[in-house]
Design a protein around this motif. Sequence first.
Motif, short mmCIF file in Angstrom:
data_model
loop_
_atom_site.label_atom_id
_atom_site.label_comp_id
_atom_site.label_asym_id
_atom_site.label_seq_id
_atom_site.Cartn_x
_atom_site.Cartn_y
_atom_site.Cartn_z
N THR A 214 3.80 -4.97 7.53
CA THR A 214 2.84 -4.71 6.20
C THR A 214 2.94 -3.38 5.85
O THR A 214 2.84 -2.29 6.56
CB THR A 214 1.31 -5.09 6.69
N TRP B 158 0.51 -0.88 4.14
CA TRP B 158 -0.65 -0.67 3.68
C TRP B 158 -0.94 0.37 2.60
O TRP B 158 -0.46 1.65 2.97
CB TRP B 158 -1.56 -0.34 5.13
N ARG C 54 -4.48 -8.95 0.23
CA ARG C 54 -3.09 -8.95 0.53
C ARG C 54 -2.16 -9.82 -0.10
O ARG C 54 -2.50 -10.96 -0.49
CB ARG C 54 -3.15 -9.54 1.93
N CYS D 143 -4.37 -4.66 10.26
CA CYS D 143 -2.92 -4.35 10.59
C CYS D 143 -2.42 -3.94 11.95
O CYS D 143 -1.23 -3.72 12.23
CB CYS D 143 -2.94 -2.92 9.84
N THR E 72 0.46 -5.91 13.20
CA THR E 72 1.94 -6.22 12.57
C THR E 72 2.53 -4.53 12.63
O THR E 72 1.95 -3.92 12.83
CB THR E 72 1.56 -6.37 10.86
N HIS F 153 3.56 -1.87 10.65
CA HIS F 153 3.08 -1.44 9.41
C HIS F 153 3.30 0.08 9.18
O HIS F 153 3.59 0.97 10.13
CB HIS F 153 1.74 -1.82 9.07
N LEU G 199 9.33 1.54 7.62
CA LEU G 199 9.28 -0.07 7.76
C LEU G 199 10.89 -0.50 7.10
O LEU G 199 11.17 -0.65 5.98
CB LEU G 199 8.37 -0.64 6.61
#
Length: 368
Positions: free
Chosen positions: A32, A34, A71, A103, A106, A108, A202
């Motif tokens: 994710t 953010w 999301r 979060c 995940t 992130h 990421l």
Amino acid sequence: MSLLDRVYRTLNPAANPSLEKAFQRSEAHLPTLWLLGKTGAGKSSLVRALTGLDRVEVGAGFRPCTLTSVRYAYPTETPVMAFLDTRGLAEADYDAREDLANCERTSHALIVVMKAEDPEQSQVLAALRQIRRSGKVREALLVHTGVLQIDDVTERERCIARNEEQVRQNWGQVDAVAVDFGDLDGRPYGLKALTQKLAERLPILGELFEHRAHADVEERNFQRLKKEVIWYAGAAGAADAIPAVGLVAVPTVQLKMLHSLANQYGLAYDRRLLAQFAAALGTGFGVHYASRLGLRQLLKLIPVVGQTVGSASAAAASYGFTYALGRAACLYFYRLSRGESISAAELQALYKNAFNHILPVARDEKNL
């Protein structure tokens, strides 16, 4: 019934609940991005610039996640990552704990989005202080948006420096990139630099959004199918993180992927095609695959170690194996559809290269 017949019969997803569970678990643990910033800072524009989707598609894709955030899973039908947009900063009692918990499961990256010409960032800075105190997020990327709206270069640099200093005072040292998602000859300004910065945090973003020069038609065809292959890889990794589940679920996900990819190339997926692809990979590949899958399941059953190192390693391995299998299948199906031959050595070399290439993404998602 032959082994191939038994394997083929597992292709029906409706008859195999482990397939549905694998995809559900994968979507619940998507890597994710953010996005933290005020309304109007350019968060939705950032999503549109990365994905290439229009305003309506992006706007309709966001779904409530917490009381203060929405999301967006991308792509919608075969999600492999998600954007979390914090929209509650204008509220005086904003509390980041719920977003942090969301979060926490995940892999992130925290992206702080600030409009360059806007000096009033107290809401964002207060949220940053709380996130930093939690200790759950250690690195952030600051994205200055709308930089070309400041015509005077000296003033632009002053605005950027001011916001960076504010973030440093409340967060610490931070990496930054300047962008503008308005029209600049039809292209967003700074998008390549932004993509590279995001991919460092990421890795899957590099796979999805970095534009590479493609050598031939086959490679371009694969690029169009890559998101789907990554989707299946994520499901296989998610399934293999659970003890005693991967032995059945992982091959099922992989076979379903092969089924889908064959259809994309206009091929009828049947026992004959499956046998041809297996033969093209070579007997040694099949033995290696079966032994590695079984070994991963045994490791997961070891008390304590198997629930941490074993499960994480199994998830990363199945993610990588599935992606590499999909890449090899795309080449094989492409050649087959054109009546061209391919050697086992060429197919195995591509499989190995694809596995090594995707490994950073697979490892980044090891906590599936």
